[in-house]
Design a protein around this motif. Structure first.
Motif, PDB file in Angstrom:
ATOM      1  N   TRP A 209       0.855  -1.193   0.000  1.00  0.00           N
ATOM      2  CA  TRP A 209       0.000   0.000   0.000  1.00  0.00           C
ATOM      3  C   TRP A 209       0.888   1.239   0.000  1.00  0.00           C
ATOM      4  N   THR A 210       0.381   2.292  -0.603  1.00  0.00           N
ATOM      5  CA  THR A 210       1.022   3.606  -0.514  1.00  0.00           C
ATOM      6  C   THR A 210       0.140   4.471   0.368  1.00  0.00           C
ATOM      7  N   ILE A 211       0.750   5.064   1.383  1.00  0.00           N
ATOM      8  CA  ILE A 211       0.015   5.951   2.291  1.00  0.00           C
ATOM      9  C   ILE A 211       0.361   7.383   1.917  1.00  0.00           C
ATOM     10  N   HIS A 212      -0.660   8.172   1.640  1.00  0.00           N
ATOM     11  CA  HIS A 212      -0.499   9.582   1.303  1.00  0.00           C
ATOM     12  C   HIS A 212      -0.988  10.401   2.499  1.00  0.00           C
ATOM     13  N   PHE A 213      -0.109  11.203   3.083  1.00  0.00           N
ATOM     14  CA  PHE A 213      -0.501  12.141   4.129  1.00  0.00           C
ATOM     15  C   PHE A 213      -0.794  13.454   3.427  1.00  0.00           C
ATOM     16  N   LEU A 214      -2.028  13.932   3.513  1.00  0.00           N
ATOM     17  CA  LEU A 214      -2.460  15.136   2.807  1.00  0.00           C
ATOM     18  C   LEU A 214      -2.809  16.226   3.805  1.00  0.00           C
ATOM     19  N   LEU A 215      -2.138  17.370   3.689  1.00  0.00           N
ATOM     20  CA  LEU A 215      -2.371  18.487   4.595  1.00  0.00           C
ATOM     21  C   LEU A 215      -2.872  19.681   3.797  1.00  0.00           C
ATOM     22  N   ALA A 216      -3.997  20.229   4.203  1.00  0.00           N
ATOM     23  CA  ALA A 216      -4.527  21.442   3.593  1.00  0.00           C
ATOM     24  C   ALA A 216      -4.113  22.612   4.469  1.00  0.00           C
ATOM     25  N   ILE A 217      -3.300  23.500   3.883  1.00  0.00           N
ATOM     26  CA  ILE A 217      -2.789  24.661   4.607  1.00  0.00           C
ATOM     27  C   ILE A 217      -2.922  25.875   3.695  1.00  0.00           C
ATOM     28  N   ARG A 218      -3.631  26.886   4.147  1.00  0.00           N
ATOM     29  CA  ARG A 218      -3.817  28.129   3.384  1.00  0.00           C
ATOM     30  C   ARG A 218      -4.313  27.870   1.966  1.00  0.00           C
ATOM     31  N   GLY A 219      -5.208  26.928   1.793  1.00  0.00           N
ATOM     32  CA  GLY A 219      -5.781  26.650   0.484  1.00  0.00           C
ATOM     33  C   GLY A 219      -4.912  25.808  -0.428  1.00  0.00           C
ATOM     34  N   ALA A 220      -3.716  25.428   0.003  1.00  0.00           N
ATOM     35  CA  ALA A 220      -2.835  24.569  -0.786  1.00  0.00           C
ATOM     36  C   ALA A 220      -2.840  23.168  -0.180  1.00  0.00           C
ATOM     37  N   LEU A 221      -2.570  22.179  -1.009  1.00  0.00           N
ATOM     38  CA  LEU A 221      -2.534  20.790  -0.564  1.00  0.00           C
ATOM     39  C   LEU A 221      -1.095  20.304  -0.617  1.00  0.00           C
ATOM     40  N   TYR A 222      -0.612  19.783   0.521  1.00  0.00           N
ATOM     41  CA  TYR A 222       0.743  19.260   0.625  1.00  0.00           C
ATOM     42  C   TYR A 222       0.660  17.769   0.889  1.00  0.00           C
ATOM     43  N   GLU A 223       1.583  17.012   0.280  1.00  0.00           N
ATOM     44  CA  GLU A 223       1.533  15.555   0.393  1.00  0.00           C
ATOM     45  C   GLU A 223       2.898  14.986   0.724  1.00  0.00           C
ATOM     46  N   GLN A 224       2.880  13.991   1.599  1.00  0.00           N
ATOM     47  CA  GLN A 224       4.055  13.169   1.865  1.00  0.00           C
ATOM     48  C   GLN A 224       3.586  11.732   1.793  1.00  0.00           C
ATOM     49  N   SER A 225       4.344  10.875   1.115  1.00  0.00           N
ATOM     50  CA  SER A 225       3.913   9.497   0.920  1.00  0.00           C
ATOM     51  C   SER A 225       4.932   8.515   1.486  1.00  0.00           C
TER      52      SER A 225
END
Length: 138
Positions: free
Chosen positions: A115-131
């Protein structure tokens, strides 16, 4: 009359395929900025060493923002788990804050495999991802 029935059947099939997640989920992920590129660090704090299918897993993470983002509010933190090459919908969990810079949520891995786990953070209207990728056992 026959055309109306065929049109109804095709409409239902189209809606069902959308609901069941046919297609590759990776293509459906919104474009996200790599978290590391912006100095954002997501660290797993609590995660079992060996994962098993069809068991709930409590995931706890730490989210470290760079100093210029410290005053900004994190709007949401989510986890999406996908399997490469599988056309099933992603497993998704909304993480809830439990302490400053700490979030947790429960994830159910539905089958064994990588499996690939994507951590998705919404900050100031932008989406940041770490997998990260993990192996789930039967």
């Amino acid at each position: 009359m026959r055309d109306v029935k065929l049109q109804s059947i095709l409409s239902i099939a189209l809606v069902m395929s959308g609901l069941l997640g046919c297609g590759n989920f990776q293509d459906a992920l919104p474009s996200a900025v790599p978290a590391q590129k912006e100095g954002i660090r997501v660290t797993l704090l609590r995660f079992p060493a060996k994962l098993y299918e069809l068991r709930w897993v409590r995931v706890r993470i730490s989210v470290r923002l760079p100093s210029e983002m410290r005053r900004t509010q994190i709007q949401s933190v989510r986890v999406r788990a996908t399997m490469l090459g599988m056309s099933m919908p992603a497993v998704e969990a909304v993480m809830r804050p439990v302490a400053p810079e700490r979030y947790e949520g429960d994830v159910l891995f539905t089958m064994r495999g990588r499996w690939t786990i994507h951590f998705l953070l919404a900050i100031r209207g932008a989406l940041y991802e770490q997998s990260d990728s993990i192996e789930v056992h039967s």
